[in-house]
Design an enzyme around this catalytic site. Structure first.
Site, PDB file in Angstrom:
ATOM      1  N   LYS A 111       0.813  -1.221   0.000  1.00 62.04           N
ATOM      2  CA  LYS A 111       0.000   0.000   0.000  1.00 62.04           C
ATOM      3  C   LYS A 111       0.838   1.258   0.000  1.00 62.04           C
ATOM      4  O   LYS A 111       0.414   2.289  -0.525  1.00 62.04           O
ATOM      5  CB  LYS A 111      -0.960   0.012   1.202  1.00 62.04           C
ATOM      6  CG  LYS A 111      -2.093  -0.975   1.036  1.00 62.04           C
ATOM      7  CD  LYS A 111      -3.273  -0.655   1.935  1.00 62.04           C
ATOM      8  CE  LYS A 111      -4.419  -1.610   1.650  1.00 62.04           C
ATOM      9  NZ  LYS A 111      -5.507  -1.501   2.622  1.00 62.04           N
ATOM     10  N   LYS A 194      -5.163 -10.537  -6.626  1.00 63.62           N
ATOM     11  CA  LYS A 194      -6.430 -10.774  -5.934  1.00 63.62           C
ATOM     12  C   LYS A 194      -7.492  -9.771  -6.402  1.00 63.62           C
ATOM     13  O   LYS A 194      -7.168  -8.657  -6.809  1.00 63.62           O
ATOM     14  CB  LYS A 194      -6.240 -10.737  -4.413  1.00 63.62           C
ATOM     15  CG  LYS A 194      -6.090  -9.354  -3.843  1.00 63.62           C
ATOM     16  CD  LYS A 194      -6.198  -9.348  -2.322  1.00 63.62           C
ATOM     17  CE  LYS A 194      -5.997  -7.913  -1.857  1.00 63.62           C
ATOM     18  NZ  LYS A 194      -6.068  -7.681  -0.444  1.00 63.62           N
ATOM     19  N   LYS A 197     -10.841  -3.887  -4.365  1.00 65.05           N
ATOM     20  CA  LYS A 197     -11.552  -2.631  -4.568  1.00 65.05           C
ATOM     21  C   LYS A 197     -10.680  -1.618  -5.282  1.00 65.05           C
ATOM     22  O   LYS A 197     -11.175  -0.691  -5.898  1.00 65.05           O
ATOM     23  CB  LYS A 197     -11.918  -2.016  -3.209  1.00 65.05           C
ATOM     24  CG  LYS A 197     -12.950  -2.776  -2.438  1.00 65.05           C
ATOM     25  CD  LYS A 197     -13.075  -2.240  -1.006  1.00 65.05           C
ATOM     26  CE  LYS A 197     -13.182  -3.409  -0.049  1.00 65.05           C
ATOM     27  NZ  LYS A 197     -13.539  -3.069   1.310  1.00 65.05           N
TER      28      LYS A 197
END
Ligand code: TYM
Length: 329
Positions: A111, A194, A197
């Site tokens: 992230k 994966k 969102k």
């Protein structure tokens, strides 16, 4: 005493990965014992969010959980922000968590990307808050997708170190409950990433609010290889896209991948994809309908969350008090 706790970030739409990896199993577990489920809104602010968008997303996610079948009469459903004990215990645990442990967290590395120095302290300390979320309730079971495994191992490490450092038997070591054919639902465009969102392509995921036509078209356009489906699970080796679609079908029908292949083995994707698309559209359609109704009635949702928060605050209080006491505060 068995107690199940899990959370989800209220960041935009719920997708099939959240649904199959977590929520669908929450719905099953609420019939099997005491459960607390929460919107991890304090986790959401570790990256910048527009406040109006966040407010809407929180409401949307609360509605989505109820639409998926979380029953506020069976499970305690609440917002993390409404139970200040989460943030308080997080601060206490910051004294126990080690920088070296957090440095190993792969999600922070992903992230923060190349701009690690510019990432927020909150993003770095995120897993400590997650540890507080579960340790606060003497949680025994935490149903999550595969991507949360490392965070839960950290929670166990923090619990064990706290107990040892302060010579108390305070925190229960939580067990992650990961597994089934949908522990890691992959992107429809790339079998090695994966479903998420944050993927810029909406074609990579199925949102719970997608209509039947959109679902059919996303499944039809999903990346696959040219071979027919194998007869056995071993035949899925090295075929991540095929494995993913078979896993989704299995999870949606409470079957094993082997059972799905017993039905579809030998058939091409030209036959399997429409069957999967129809299955998904048929099961997700009623959820989307219920979601719309709930969104039209915010007072009902607010009442559910207020009641849940009250219960959660009462359950959290004793452990927080013991943690302060153990540390001499
Ligand atoms: P979050 O909000 O990213 O995801 C919610 C749940 O969905 C699972 N999940 C998936 N499972 C399978 N395949 C996928 N592609 C997929 N994408 C997401 C996640 O594993 C998760 O179970 N940090 C957590 C929220 C959290 C939490 C907690 C969870 C905060 N505190 C305490 C458990 C206990 C998160 O960001 O999940």
């Amino acid at each position: 005493h068995k107690r199940t706790v899990s959370g989800i970030q209220p960041t935009g739409n719920l997708h099939l990965g959240n649904y199959l990896g977590a929520i669908r199993r929450w719905v099953q577990m609420q019939d099997e014992g005491e459960c607390l489920f929460f919107l991890a809104d304090l986790h959401a602010i570790t990256v910048h969010n527009d406040p109006t968008a966040l407010r809407n997303n929180i409401r949307e996610m609360a509605a989505a959980l109820v639409a998926c079948g979380i029953d506020p009469d069976k499970a305690v459903l609440f917002r993390q922000r409404d139970v200040p004990a989460h943030a308080e215990l997080c601060w206490l645990l910051n004294g126990t968590a080690r920088i070296g442990w957090l440095n190993r967290m792969t999600q922070f590395k992903e992230k923060s990307g190349k701009n690690r120095e510019g990432a927020s302290i909150g993003l770095y300390g995120y897993p400590v808050l997650q540890a507080a979320d579960v340790l606060l309730y003497q949680t025994t079971h935490v149903p999550v997708g595969e991507d949360q495994k490392q965070h839960l191992e950290l929670a166990r490490d923090i619990a064990a170190k706290f107990n040892t450092d302060f010579g108390v038997e305070l925190f229960t070591l939580p067990e992650p409950v990961i597994g089934g054919p949908a522990a890691r639902v992959m992107s429809l465009r790339d079998g090695s990433a994966k479903m998420s969102k944050s993927d810029p392509s909406d074609m990579s995921r199925i949102n719970l609010t997608d209509d039947a036509e959109t679902i059919m078209s996303k499944v039809r356009k999903a990346k696959t290889d040219p071979e027919p489906l194998p007869d056995t699970v071993e035949g899925l080796e090295g075929r991540p896209e095929a494995r993913n679609l078979v896993g989704i079908y299995a999870a949606m029908t409470d079957a094993t991948p082997a059972e799905v292949l017993a039905q579809f083995g030998g058939q091409g994707f030209g036959a399997f994809k429409p069957a999967l698309g129809e299955l998904l559209a048929g099961k997700l359609g009623p959820i989307a309908e219920r979601l719309k109704e709930l969104k039209a009635n915010p007072a009902e949702l607010d009442a559910i969350l207020a009641k849940g928060a009250e219960k959660a605050r009462a359950l959290a209080a004793p452990t927080l008090a013991k943690a302060y006491d153990a540390m001499g505060l």
